[in-house]
Design a protein around this motif. Structure first.
Motif, mmCIF file in Angstrom:
data_model
loop_
_atom_site.group_PDB
_atom_site.id
_atom_site.type_symbol
_atom_site.label_atom_id
_atom_site.label_comp_id
_atom_site.label_asym_id
_atom_site.label_seq_id
_atom_site.Cartn_x
_atom_site.Cartn_y
_atom_site.Cartn_z
ATOM 1 N N ALA A 80 17.219 116.590 33.449
ATOM 2 C CA ALA A 80 18.158 116.005 32.483
ATOM 3 C C ALA A 80 18.733 117.081 31.570
ATOM 4 N N SER A 81 19.705 117.813 32.066
ATOM 5 C CA SER A 81 20.342 118.852 31.256
ATOM 6 C C SER A 81 21.382 118.223 30.339
ATOM 7 N N ALA A 82 22.017 119.062 29.533
ATOM 8 C CA ALA A 82 23.098 118.572 28.663
ATOM 9 C C ALA A 82 24.204 117.936 29.493
ATOM 10 N N ILE A 83 24.353 118.428 30.727
ATOM 11 C CA ILE A 83 25.369 117.884 31.630
ATOM 12 C C ILE A 83 25.132 116.393 31.850
ATOM 13 N N THR A 84 23.838 116.002 31.922
ATOM 14 C CA THR A 84 23.492 114.603 32.157
ATOM 15 C C THR A 84 24.104 113.711 31.093
ATOM 16 N N PHE A 85 24.040 114.121 29.847
ATOM 17 C CA PHE A 85 24.478 113.259 28.749
ATOM 18 C C PHE A 85 25.984 113.354 28.504
ATOM 19 N N ALA A 106 27.945 124.503 30.134
ATOM 20 C CA ALA A 106 28.470 123.138 30.031
ATOM 21 C C ALA A 106 28.562 122.642 28.590
ATOM 22 N N PRO A 107 27.450 122.627 27.840
ATOM 23 C CA PRO A 107 27.583 122.158 26.453
ATOM 24 C C PRO A 107 28.355 123.136 25.579
ATOM 25 N N SER A 145 19.251 120.301 23.024
ATOM 26 C CA SER A 145 17.863 120.252 23.501
ATOM 27 C C SER A 145 17.824 120.105 25.007
ATOM 28 N N ALA A 146 18.697 119.249 25.540
ATOM 29 C CA ALA A 146 18.753 119.057 26.981
ATOM 30 C C ALA A 146 19.179 120.344 27.680
ATOM 31 N N ALA A 147 20.140 121.037 27.086
ATOM 32 C CA ALA A 147 20.575 122.324 27.656
ATOM 33 C C ALA A 147 19.429 123.323 27.651
ATOM 34 N N MET A 148 18.696 123.374 26.545
ATOM 35 C CA MET A 148 17.581 124.308 26.429
ATOM 36 C C MET A 148 16.462 123.980 27.400
ATOM 37 N N SER A 149 16.151 122.675 27.560
ATOM 38 C CA SER A 149 15.029 122.290 28.431
ATOM 39 C C SER A 149 15.308 122.668 29.877
ATOM 40 N N SER A 150 16.524 122.382 30.358
ATOM 41 C CA SER A 150 16.869 122.725 31.742
ATOM 42 C C SER A 150 16.926 124.235 31.944
ATOM 43 N N THR A 151 17.562 124.921 31.017
ATOM 44 C CA THR A 151 17.693 126.370 31.138
ATOM 45 C C THR A 151 16.326 127.046 31.089
ATOM 46 N N ALA A 152 15.439 126.567 30.206
ATOM 47 C CA ALA A 152 14.096 127.137 30.102
ATOM 48 C C ALA A 152 13.337 126.992 31.417
ATOM 49 N N SER A 153 13.419 125.797 32.026
ATOM 50 C CA SER A 153 12.746 125.577 33.305
ATOM 51 C C SER A 153 13.287 126.518 34.372
ATOM 52 N N GLU A 154 14.600 126.665 34.392
ATOM 53 C CA GLU A 154 15.227 127.488 35.421
ATOM 54 C C GLU A 154 14.906 128.969 35.231
ATOM 55 N N VAL A 155 14.994 129.457 33.996
ATOM 56 C CA VAL A 155 14.675 130.853 33.710
ATOM 57 C C VAL A 155 13.204 131.137 34.006
#
Length: 600
Positions: free
Chosen positions: A57-62, A140-141, A454-464
């Motif tokens: 659920a990245s920022a893109i989702t919302f 995206a955000p 927060s959504a952008a950070m959570s997805s990016t953190a997982s990916e990095v």
């Protein structure tokens, strides 16, 4: 362009800094690779489930899913129909294998089954597609907030990226998991608050049921499509078949997800975490789409701009097309008054005739929006304007040849459609953020912006985190011949985390908006995921297939899938099935031929 109240700034900054600070403090001091990469195998099932959801659920989702629902309705939820099926298969097949072999990455298993070059190839495919996706989850955000709020996009990219780097480098997988738990609570609270506020802004005599009827009258509540039309991206069948293969690939072979559940206490916790995700994810996406649909209903009673990107509107109003745009806006205002009257009638007396009239007006509104996007495109890019004038003049000059006139009309319509896809006119991803900034109360605006970031950070953190793990374990750890003790590997993994964080920021700074964002990320995944999933299925179920056959088949398949995507052979979701089946067939053929050659 919008400005934030000081209350919103306080809510936004405090929320983000609390998440980053808590994650950094809670997970400081990892001493071993086991702690840094697998979180010390201490994560409980419900934390795994929330972390898996937050990763996806990245920022893109919302931003993008709500815009998708606003424009096209609830049908996008079909994309997720394959997810529960995939969760069951992964729990029964993937997790027991990963747990028994005690792997740090999904690709370790491939070396055990095949060889180092196959492991390196699949790891490299992951790094390519997930590296691109990491940049997009920042971009995206950032691009949307920069245009709506007037913030500098490069500065936004750097802020999001640096916040992620701070706690991800510090605490590794555990930091990502811990912060994602907090981020999901912020996300759920923010979206629930948004829905209640939207419903409160709709006229009081219009009930929630009435709102659903109004949305249904404009075809926004059509959830299930059982057609076999390959031109339609989202049907029950693309979700159940193509979606299952995409979700199997994503959750079963993508390290950004695999790393989330490999941190579980034991096999049961890992499996329960994924089942939790499977049960909650589809309702969550349904809810997010419903928020977008309710915003659509809100705009049946409140005037909506022709284009949700204010900067683009200002450009066309400052151009030679200003009068034409104003005339179109006037038509849109008249159309709104008609739609408002019909929506009130529908709420009081739900009739087929009223529904038909609303559908007709909705179609006209879509044409107005398309026309407005085209005018903006002409104002921004004069080359398009010249091409349009040329085509239009050619059309006027054809008076006798009916077929030629029809062909020229089709050519103009195709050009018109292509022009509307331009970066600065694709406004559906801007709809939700524009609504938030225009209509939500102070304080809640800051919370919703915190949700997006927060959504952008959570997805990016997982990916990095996953990119660094793959680089350290699968590439550096297996190919570097020097001394590699625990302390050295932890330091190198932190170094790669920092490096991939910087790469993601750079990609974000040079990225460009092509499709609707939620589709763009899934398209990137679909190009690579089917091939990788096929390799894993060969490893699981076809014991006679050897390394060379798989390696050769994988390279050929990836080339063919990229060509198929480039020439638009099929909707992107089917690329997952296509790539998976193709690599398996090619590997079997190559293995049989090799065996025959050896026998001869």
């Amino acid at each position: 362009m919008h400005t934030l109240n000081w209350i919103d700034w306080v809510v936004l900054i405090v929320t983000l800094l609390t998440i980053v600070g808590y994650g950094t403090w809670k997970t400081r001091g990892s001493k071993s690779v086991q702690d840094y990469v697998k979180g010390g195998n201490s994560t409980q099932w419900w934390t795994i489930g929330l972390s898996v959801m937050a990763t996806q659920a990245s920022a893109i989702t919302f931003l993008s899913t709500t815009g998708q629902a606003f424009s096209d309705g609830m049908g996008f939820v079909q994309f997720y129909f394959g997810l529960p099926i995939a969760m069951v298969i992964i729990c029964l097949v993937f997790i027991p294998l990963y747990h028994r072999l005690k792997v740090y990455t999904a690709y370790e298993f491939l070396e055990n089954r095949f060889d180092l070059k196959t492991r390196t190839l699949t790891a490299t495919l992951f790094l390519i597609q997930r590296g691109l996706a990491a940049g997009i989850t920042i971009f995206a955000p950032a691009i949307i907030l920069s245009i709506v709020l007037g913030w500098n996009i490069v500065t936004l990219n750097i802020i999001i990226g640096v916040l992620v780097i701070i706690y991800t480098v510090s605490g590794g997988t555990k930091a990502v998991t811990v912060t994602q738990k907090q981020q999901m609570f912020v996300i759920f609270a923010g979206m629930l608050a948004a829905l209640f506020i939207i419903l409160s802004l709709i006229p009081k005599d219009v009930t929630f049921t009435d709102a659903l009827n109004i949305a249904g009258a404009s075809n926004r509540m059509e959830i299930l499509d059982f057609s076999f039309d390959l031109e339609n991206r989202y049907t029950v069948w693309t979700g159940l078949i193509g979606g299952t293969f995409l979700m199997l690939s994503y959750f079963g072979t993508d390290q950004s997800q695999v790393q989330r559940y490999l941190s579980g206490k034991n096999k049961k916790e890992m499996q329960m975490g994924l089942i939790f995700n499977g049960l909650l994810k589809v309702p969550m996406q349904f809810f997010i789409l419903l928020v977008g649909v309710m915003v659509f209903v809100f705009y049946q009673f409140n005037p909506a701009p022709l284009n949700f990107i204010d900067a683009s509107t200002q450009k066309v109003l400052a151009s030679e097309y200003a009068e034409e745009y104003k005339s179109l806006q006037q038509k849109q205002n008249e159309l709104f008054q008609q739609k408002k009257t019909l929506s009130i009638q529908l709420a009081k007396n739900n009739t087929t005739e009223t529904k038909y009239k609303l559908q007709k007006l909705d179609s006209i509104e879509k044409i107005h929006r398309l026309h407005s996007k085209f005018l903006i495109k002409k104002a921004i890019d004069t080359s398009y304007a010249n091409t349009y004038l040329k085509l239009n003049n050619e059309l006027k000059n054809i008076t006798t040849n009916t077929q030629a006139y029809k062909n020229k009309q089709e050519e103009l319509a195709t050009f018109y459609k292509d022009a509307a896809k331009d970066t600065q006119t694709n406004d559906r991803d801007y709809m939700f953020i524009t609504f938030i900034l225009s209509y939500l109360p102070k304080g809640l605006i800051g919370l919703l912006l915190a949700v997006i970031l927060s959504a952008a950070m959570s997805s990016t953190a997982s990916e990095v985190n996953a990119l660094a793990t793959i680089t350290a374990i699968d590439l550096y750890g297996r190919n570097y011949k020097g001394e590699k003790d625990e302390n050295h590997m932890v330091k190198m993994t932190k170094f790669f985390t920092l490096g991939w964080g910087i790469v993601a920021i750079i990609i974000a700074c040079f990225a460009n908006l092509a499709e609707n964002l939620i589709q763009l990320v899934n398209i990137i995944g679909s190009i690579f995921y089917g091939n990788v999933l096929g390799i894993f299925l060969l490893a699981f179920f076809f014991k006679f297939i050897k390394a060379n056959a798989v390696f050769t088949a994988a390279i050929i398949t990836q080339i063919i899938v990229i060509i198929g995507w480039w020439f638009n052979w099929m909707p992107y979701l089917w690329l997952n099935l296509f790539g998976c089946v193709l690599v398996m067939i090619l590997a079997i053929i190559i293995q049989v031929l090799n065996k025959n050659e050896q026998q001869n």
